[in-house]
Design a protein around this motif. Structure first.
Motif, PDB file in Angstrom:
ATOM      1  N   ILE A   1       0.805  -1.351   0.235  1.00  0.00           N
ATOM      2  CA  ILE A   1      -0.047  -0.049  -0.021  1.00  0.00           C
ATOM      3  C   ILE A   1       0.761   1.307   0.077  1.00  0.00           C
ATOM      4  O   ILE A   1       0.531   1.932  -0.580  1.00  0.00           O
ATOM      5  N   LEU A   2       2.132   1.375   1.212  1.00  0.00           N
ATOM      6  CA  LEU A   2       2.902   2.923   1.176  1.00  0.00           C
ATOM      7  C   LEU A   2       3.081   2.702  -0.327  1.00  0.00           C
ATOM      8  O   LEU A   2       4.111   4.134  -0.850  1.00  0.00           O
ATOM      9  N   HIS A   3       3.269   1.654  -1.572  1.00  0.00           N
ATOM     10  CA  HIS A   3       4.452   1.742  -2.877  1.00  0.00           C
ATOM     11  C   HIS A   3       3.669   2.191  -3.789  1.00  0.00           C
ATOM     12  O   HIS A   3       3.851   3.481  -3.826  1.00  0.00           O
ATOM     13  N   PHE A   4       2.624   2.192  -3.564  1.00  0.00           N
ATOM     14  CA  PHE A   4       1.487   3.050  -4.501  1.00  0.00           C
ATOM     15  C   PHE A   4       0.751   4.042  -3.914  1.00  0.00           C
ATOM     16  O   PHE A   4       0.356   5.160  -5.046  1.00  0.00           O
ATOM     17  N   LEU A   5       1.003   4.608  -2.459  1.00  0.00           N
ATOM     18  CA  LEU A   5       0.226   5.885  -1.991  1.00  0.00           C
ATOM     19  C   LEU A   5       1.396   6.531  -2.316  1.00  0.00           C
ATOM     20  O   LEU A   5       1.467   7.918  -2.268  1.00  0.00           O
TER      21      LEU A   5
ATOM     22  N   LEU B 250      -2.085   9.004   5.753  1.00  0.00           N
ATOM     23  CA  LEU B 250      -3.347   8.220   4.752  1.00  0.00           C
ATOM     24  C   LEU B 250      -3.004   6.962   5.200  1.00  0.00           C
ATOM     25  O   LEU B 250      -3.993   6.438   5.316  1.00  0.00           O
ATOM     26  N   MET B 251      -1.820   6.211   5.215  1.00  0.00           N
ATOM     27  CA  MET B 251      -1.994   4.973   5.956  1.00  0.00           C
ATOM     28  C   MET B 251      -2.197   4.649   7.723  1.00  0.00           C
ATOM     29  O   MET B 251      -3.295   4.022   7.985  1.00  0.00           O
ATOM     30  N   LYS B 252      -1.812   5.666   8.110  1.00  0.00           N
ATOM     31  CA  LYS B 252      -3.249   5.858   9.592  1.00  0.00           C
ATOM     32  C   LYS B 252      -4.132   6.326  10.240  1.00  0.00           C
ATOM     33  O   LYS B 252      -4.613   5.581  10.500  1.00  0.00           O
ATOM     34  N   GLU B 253      -4.972   7.423   8.773  1.00  0.00           N
ATOM     35  CA  GLU B 253      -6.607   7.189   8.974  1.00  0.00           C
ATOM     36  C   GLU B 253      -7.385   5.980   8.451  1.00  0.00           C
ATOM     37  O   GLU B 253      -7.816   5.744   8.917  1.00  0.00           O
TER      38      GLU B 253
END
Length: 200
Positions: free
Chosen positions: A32-36, A59-62
């Motif tokens: 997820i972090l890769h495409f974010l 965004l990951m935290k939210e």
């Protein structure tokens, strides 16, 4: 019908022709972090004046916090067969009493333009109306986001209004397009698909 209380035991897996949608897992974070971290992927998401990597972590935290509280339902979108995670799709700001929620989504850019977003969105909308007993769903997109406009229209949502939003990121007003679908519109949309022989 599923309730928030029932979903605390876990999200049901949703399947479509090419996709398997399941609850997010800790091992998904790296993908997820890769495409974010792709500035084009998050161009219209959470628009704050931060470097791309910092916005991605925010965004990951939210996603984690809202999912844990069941304020939102977040599904990981995977390709059948390979299990490859290609995106996230969500019901956000879920108001159980009002039977409504707002749709959000993001995809790894290398999977854009292949119909996966429409397939995932149609399956999520079906879940909302048929299994969560929604009366209404909403989605919002920036006026410059023509891909999302086309996707939402194709999936049966109707542009209802345009709202102005001041962007501190760009220091100017922006038009936000609001799309909606209610239960009756959903039934009409599903009827049309069933009669054409297509499945959603």
């Amino acid at each position: 019908m599923h309730t928030k209380l029932a979903l605390r035991q876990g999200l049901p897996v949703l399947s479509s022709e090419r996709l398997r949608m399941r609850a997010l897992e800790p091992d998904d974070d790296e993908v997820i972090l890769h495409f974010l971290n792709d500035s084009e992927v998050i161009q219209y998401l959470n628009r704050v004046n931060l470097p791309t990597k910092m916005r991605a972590k925010r965004l990951m935290k939210e996603i984690r916090i809202s999912g844990a509280r069941l304020e939102s339902i977040h599904y990981g979108i995977c390709l059948k067969g390979t299990g490859c995670l290609i995106g996230i799709i969500s019901f956000q700001q879920w108001k159980e009493g009002l039977k409504q929620a707002q749709i959000g989504y993001m995809f790894d850019r290398k999977y854009w333009g292949q119909g996966y977003a429409a397939e995932a969105l149609q399956r999520l909308v079906r879940f909302g109306f048929e299994e969560l007993d929604f009366e209404r769903v909403e989605a919002r997109c920036h006026e410059q986001n023509h891909r999302s406009q086309k996707l939402l229209t194709k999936s049966g949502l109707i542009h209802k209004k345009t709202q102005q939003h001041f962007s501190f990121f760009q220091k100017q007003n922006q038009d936000i397009l609001v799309y909606e679908m209610d239960k009756e519109q959903y039934r009409h949309y599903r009827r049309g698909y069933n009669e054409s022989g297509k499945l959603v």
